[in-house]
Design an enzyme around this catalytic site. Structure first.
Site, PDB file in Angstrom:
ATOM      1  N   GLU A   1      -2.912  11.207 -10.675  1.00  0.00           N
ATOM      2  CA  GLU A   1      -1.954  11.319  -9.588  1.00  0.00           C
ATOM      3  C   GLU A   1      -0.511  11.407 -10.070  1.00  0.00           C
ATOM      4  O   GLU A   1       0.419  11.450  -9.266  1.00  0.00           O
ATOM      5  CB  GLU A   1      -2.123  10.124  -8.632  1.00  0.00           C
ATOM      6  CG  GLU A   1      -3.480  10.113  -7.961  1.00  0.00           C
ATOM      7  CD  GLU A   1      -3.601   9.085  -6.845  1.00  0.00           C
ATOM      8  OE1 GLU A   1      -2.595   8.489  -6.450  1.00  0.00           O
ATOM      9  OE2 GLU A   1      -4.732   8.908  -6.357  1.00  0.00           O
TER      10      GLU A   1
ATOM     11  N   ASN B   1     -13.162  -3.986  -2.014  1.00  0.00           N
ATOM     12  CA  ASN B   1     -13.087  -2.669  -1.381  1.00  0.00           C
ATOM     13  C   ASN B   1     -14.419  -1.930  -1.542  1.00  0.00           C
ATOM     14  O   ASN B   1     -14.817  -1.609  -2.652  1.00  0.00           O
ATOM     15  CB  ASN B   1     -11.961  -1.859  -2.039  1.00  0.00           C
ATOM     16  CG  ASN B   1     -11.802  -0.462  -1.454  1.00  0.00           C
ATOM     17  OD1 ASN B   1     -12.459  -0.095  -0.487  1.00  0.00           O
ATOM     18  ND2 ASN B   1     -10.922   0.311  -2.056  1.00  0.00           N
TER      19      ASN B   1
ATOM     20  N   TYR C   1       1.069  -5.777  -4.693  1.00  0.00           N
ATOM     21  CA  TYR C   1       0.168  -6.604  -3.886  1.00  0.00           C
ATOM     22  C   TYR C   1       0.949  -7.302  -2.764  1.00  0.00           C
ATOM     23  O   TYR C   1       0.528  -7.303  -1.612  1.00  0.00           O
ATOM     24  CB  TYR C   1      -0.522  -7.665  -4.764  1.00  0.00           C
ATOM     25  CG  TYR C   1      -1.485  -7.093  -5.778  1.00  0.00           C
ATOM     26  CD1 TYR C   1      -2.825  -6.866  -5.442  1.00  0.00           C
ATOM     27  CD2 TYR C   1      -1.076  -6.793  -7.072  1.00  0.00           C
ATOM     28  CE1 TYR C   1      -3.719  -6.347  -6.364  1.00  0.00           C
ATOM     29  CE2 TYR C   1      -1.972  -6.279  -8.007  1.00  0.00           C
ATOM     30  CZ  TYR C   1      -3.285  -6.061  -7.650  1.00  0.00           C
ATOM     31  OH  TYR C   1      -4.166  -5.548  -8.567  1.00  0.00           O
TER      32      TYR C   1
ATOM     33  N   CYS D   1      -7.487   1.725  -3.822  1.00  0.00           N
ATOM     34  CA  CYS D   1      -7.053   0.442  -4.360  1.00  0.00           C
ATOM     35  C   CYS D   1      -6.446   0.587  -5.760  1.00  0.00           C
ATOM     36  O   CYS D   1      -5.720  -0.292  -6.205  1.00  0.00           O
ATOM     37  CB  CYS D   1      -8.192  -0.577  -4.351  1.00  0.00           C
ATOM     38  SG  CYS D   1      -9.717  -0.029  -5.109  1.00  0.00           S
ATOM     39  N   HIS D   2      -6.685   1.726  -6.421  1.00  0.00           N
ATOM     40  CA  HIS D   2      -6.054   1.947  -7.725  1.00  0.00           C
ATOM     41  C   HIS D   2      -4.541   2.083  -7.606  1.00  0.00           C
ATOM     42  O   HIS D   2      -3.831   1.959  -8.591  1.00  0.00           O
ATOM     43  CB  HIS D   2      -6.651   3.181  -8.423  1.00  0.00           C
ATOM     44  CG  HIS D   2      -6.515   4.450  -7.653  1.00  0.00           C
ATOM     45  ND1 HIS D   2      -7.414   4.804  -6.661  1.00  0.00           N
ATOM     46  CD2 HIS D   2      -5.594   5.450  -7.703  1.00  0.00           C
ATOM     47  CE1 HIS D   2      -7.044   5.979  -6.151  1.00  0.00           C
ATOM     48  NE2 HIS D   2      -5.947   6.384  -6.755  1.00  0.00           N
TER      49      HIS D   2
END
Length: 184
Positions: free
Chosen positions: A176, A141, A118, A149-150
């Protein structure tokens, strides 16, 4: 009726099934404007009501709209592990100011398979002390998954919060390759 054609604002939507549950995708002429998690009928109906009041147009179900067809195809390819980046026009009209600035940086600067803290993300837009504000931006978001945002996590190694729920965040990060596949 004004010269900008505001009276013609068209909002189209469709729901797509994914590995983290149904997602509502909504688009305007400008681009994809909203992605909503857990899009069961009641959640979908509330989201469409919010969109109608925010955008001044009643959303119309139109999975065959060219933009939504492409968005659905890209979302499905992403969840199938066949796509690492979204290439869709985005309509940022549901978010402004610092939140929009942070989300645009996230969309362009934090690629698939990577994470950012962050505070690091705040620093990238010249606001190094604004980690908490970044958390707020992630929570607001309007385009989760597509604007990833993940991929924003706590600097101490914590996973951080997530509007779609922590299980969904873990699944996206596992997809991912950032986290091991959840065991349960």
């Amino acid at each position: 009726m004004d010269s900008h054609g505001q009276y013609e604002q068209r909002v189209v939507w469709a729901v797509v099934g994914t590995g983290i549950g149904p997602l509502l995708l909504a688009a305007t002429r400008e681009g994809l404007v909203n992605v909503v998690f857990h899009a069961t009928d009641p959640v979908r109906d509330r989201a469409l009501g919010r969109l109608a009041s925010r955008l001044g147009a009643e959303p119309v179900e139109a999975p065959a709209s060219p933009l939504l067809t492409e968005a659905i195809s890209q979302v499905e390819a992403y969840f199938a592990g066949e796509r690492r980046a979204f290439d869709l026009p985005l309509d940022w009209s549901l978010i402004s100011g610092f939140n929009r600035q942070i989300l645009r940086e996230l969309a362009s600067g934090v690629p698939y398979g990577t994470v950012v803290g962050y505070g690091d993300l705040a620093g990238r837009v010249g606001r190094p002390g604004a980690a908490q504000a970044v958390g707020t931006a992630m929570g607001s978001n309007p385009l989760p998954v597509v604007v990833p945002c993940h991929r924003v996590v706590e600097s101490g190694g914590g996973i951080g919060g997530f509007g779609g729920g922590l299980e969904a965040k873990r699944k996206l990060l596992a997809l991912e390759g950032v986290l091991p596949e959840p065991l349960f």
